[in-house]
Design a protein around this motif. Structure first.
Motif, short mmCIF file in Angstrom:
data_model
loop_
_atom_site.label_atom_id
_atom_site.label_comp_id
_atom_site.label_asym_id
_atom_site.label_seq_id
_atom_site.Cartn_x
_atom_site.Cartn_y
_atom_site.Cartn_z
N UNK A 104 9.93 -1.71 33.65
CA UNK A 104 10.08 -0.27 33.87
C UNK A 104 9.17 0.24 34.98
N UNK A 105 7.88 -0.13 34.90
CA UNK A 105 6.96 0.40 35.90
C UNK A 105 7.20 -0.26 37.25
N UNK A 107 10.03 -1.14 38.40
CA UNK A 107 11.20 -0.44 38.95
C UNK A 107 10.77 0.91 39.54
N UNK A 108 9.93 1.63 38.80
CA UNK A 108 9.47 2.94 39.28
C UNK A 108 8.73 2.79 40.60
N UNK B 22 11.20 11.02 36.48
CA UNK B 22 11.71 9.77 35.94
C UNK B 22 10.72 8.63 36.20
N UNK B 23 10.16 8.61 37.43
CA UNK B 23 9.20 7.56 37.77
C UNK B 23 8.01 7.61 36.81
N UNK B 24 7.47 8.81 36.58
CA UNK B 24 6.34 8.95 35.66
C UNK B 24 6.71 8.45 34.28
N UNK B 26 8.86 6.21 33.47
CA UNK B 26 8.97 4.75 33.46
C UNK B 26 7.59 4.08 33.46
N UNK B 27 6.64 4.72 34.15
CA UNK B 27 5.31 4.12 34.27
C UNK B 27 4.48 4.40 33.03
N UNK B 28 4.70 5.56 32.44
CA UNK B 28 3.80 6.06 31.39
C UNK B 28 3.54 5.11 30.21
#
Lengths: 289, 305
Positions: A104-105, A107-108, B22-24, B26-28
């Protein structure tokens, strides 16, 4: 030293049949280095199969009859069955959770954009260089506060946290290389980013995921310091069980050897099965890092 | 590494999707675990290094006293010295051996290289504890080394290697060489194969000898691999713990004592957790500092080129 070799190579390489002589020399030296790398482990395998009588015959004597009871002594008598169970209980969730979170990260960082991503990424990459010794004591305190000391969570969560660092770095590099058209097309077709990630990109990322899986598996399986500090008794994983056994069975070298093989064998089997992924992960991972 | 990261971040080619929320998201989840179990403890280690703290009681602030004590602590200085001594065995020797073999291989594509690679890499995948058990057996008084010496008539050399004050540090170091040389070799061989053929052809046209080719084409071409091998094995030398824990437990006396083991002993046996974190800070600063300097230097040279 290297220059001396080059000189030697040139001399050997002159004239007819020089190429053959050179190749023979190379194979000879390589084989010597290969034997040095492999023989110590094979020696311990032989030792694990020896009876006390065979042991008395010296380190180079072959076992007269293969003894499996040393393995039995380690497995049952020294409770390696319990340690093995702990290792599996810790490794499986660590690998699964780390892979999902890193994907997930990764990909981000690889495909999406957000303010402050550079700072975030560098913060995560910090975990690649920080030695475990630098966090173990507060971690021990923290686990006490959370009431997690002497539970498997005290092993799983820090392993996930450290693996996340490498995993993010690894998966981000991987997603950067993936063709964007794939994502674009899927997004145009109305797929969500979440759907694109898991239904399209994840299945296509098998080689990168495999390397990451085997590396996290090996690191978690072999971890020593964390386990030594956090848990006791049967909660211990194999490497700590082995170190404790070394204290108690120091004189019984065959049982100790059998125990060492129980610890090493799962990693070695995975290594043989996926050696390309392993070597790629460890060398290119190190290069990129 | 940092230069590298920055380069790829800004020069990503096509525009990434601008979806910050969305990026946050996914990273969180990963970042939360990372923050709680890595970042917070790092801060804790730095903080506790200024406190007298048993690990159980309430910590008392004592300023730089732990660090002052470290400077006068013979055990610590001895252990750090041993770690530095291990660099010779973990870093210098494997890199030299790797270069030696690489120069021998030159550019020949040998059949069966895969088998060599699998075997040479094997020590890398073993748990350090297993490595310790293996070498404890090899160095044992009735072990293979002494047996071999007896067989070839060098009885005078027979000794309890790990109990010998002079030889135990060398023996423990040699184990490090055994673990690391395969990694260096595999790195260098892959590196040589990535060097462009044209460079060698040009050198040959200019009449460069094999030695000159090695020095002027192979060595510069391997610069990145050598730096990586240096950083990885240097970190291994400074962090060694499980292997020594099993091999010698720091003995005889303090001859093979290392910093990681002192950190463990101080915190978990002698209940000097505050003092122990000061050691951890010193060790980490050395490790992170040298790695960062090496990789930063590499980045700078690449930008110059």
């Amino acid at each position: 030293m290297a220059e001396w070799v080059a000189e030697l190579q040139m001399r050997v390489g002159r004239g007819q049949g020089g190429r053959l002589a050179r190749e023979a020399l190379i194979y000879l030296v390589l084989t010597a280095f290969l034997l040095v790398a492999v023989l110590p482990f094979l020696g311990i395998v032989l030792t694990a199969l020896k009876s006390p009588t065979d042991m008395a015959a010296g380190p180079f004597a072959l076992p007269q009859e293969w003894q499996w009871r040393n393995f039995q002594a380690a497995w049952e008598g020294a409770r390696f069955a319990s340690y093995f169970r702990s290792s599996v209980i810790v490794v499986v969730p660590t690998v699964v959770i780390s892979i999902l979170l890193s994907t997930m990260s990764g990909y981000a960082f690889g495909m999406l954009r957000c303010p402050g991503e550079n700072v975030l990424l560098l913060t995560i990459l910090l975990g690649l260089t920080v030695p475990f010794e630098a966090i173990v004591i507060p971690l021990w305190k923290l686990m006490g506060t959370l009431g997690l000391r002497n539970t498997y969570w005290a092993l799983i969560l820090p392993q996930v946290a450290l693996s996340f660092s490498f995993g993010t770095f690894w998966m981000r590099a991987h997603f950067k290389t993936m063709p964007r058209d794939l994502v674009d097309a899927a997004v145009v077709d109305g797929a969500s980013q979440w759907g694109v990630l898991w239904r399209i990109l994840f299945p296509l990322s098998r080689p990168a995921l495999l390397s990451l899986t085997v590396l996290i598996f090996m690191w978690t399986w072999n971890e020593f310091f964390l386990v030594l500090v956090m848990v006791t008794g049967d909660m211990r994983t194999l490497p700590v069980g082995l170190a404790m056994l070394r204290g108690r069975y120091a004189s019984d070298v065959s049982v100790l050897s059998a125990a060492a093989i129980i610890v090493a064998l799962p990693v070695i089997l995975v290594y043989f099965a996926f050696q390309r992924s392993f070597v790629r992960g460890m060398t290119s991972g190190a290069l990129k890092g | 590494m940092i230069a590298r990261v920055r380069g790829t971040l800004s020069g990503g080619g096509k525009t990434p999707y601008d979806r910050p929320l969305l990026a946050y998201l996914f990273i969180l989840p990963g970042f939360a675990i990372y923050a709680l179990f890595v970042l917070v403890p790092i801060a804790g280690t730095v903080r506790y290094s200024f406190y007298q703290w048993t690990g159980f009681s309430a910590p008392t602030f004592i300023g730089l006293d732990n660090y002052r004590a470290l400077l006068k602590d013979d055990f610590f200085i001895n252990a750090l010295g041993n770690n530095i001594y291990f660099i010779l065995f973990y870093t210098v020797l494997p890199i030299l051996l790797g270069l030696f073999l690489t120069s021998l291989l030159a550019r020949s594509r040998l059949r069966g290289m895969a088998i060599f690679r699998v075997g040479l890499f094997l020590p890398q995948v073993l748990s350090p504890v297993v490595v310790g058990i293996i070498w404890r057996w090899i160095f044992a008084y009735d072990g293979p080394i002494n047996e071999f010496l007896t067989v070839i008539g060098l009885d005078g050399w027979v000794r309890p290697w790990l109990g010998d004050f002079e030889w135990a540090p060398r023996a423990a170091g040699a184990v490090g060489t055994w673990v690391e040389y395969g990694l260096c070799l595999v790195l260098f061989i892959a590196g040589v194969q990535a060097i462009e053929e044209d460079l060698y052809d040009a050198a040959q046209v200019d009449g460069a000898s094999a030695i000159q080719q090695f020095r002027h084409v192979t060595l510069p071409g391997l610069r990145q691999q050598i730096l990586v091998a240096f950083v990885v094995t240097f970190i291994a030398a400074l962090r060694v713990f499980g292997m020594v824990f099993v091999l010698t437990r720091g003995g005889p006396g303090q001859e093979t004592q290392v910093v990681s083991m002192l950190i463990y002993d101080q915190a978990f046996r002698f209940r000097q957790a505050g003092y122990s974190t000061a050691m951890a800070v010193v060790l980490s600063v050395i490790i992170v500092g040298v790695s960062a300097l090496t990789l930063y230097g590499q980045g700078r040279r690449e930008e110059d080129a």
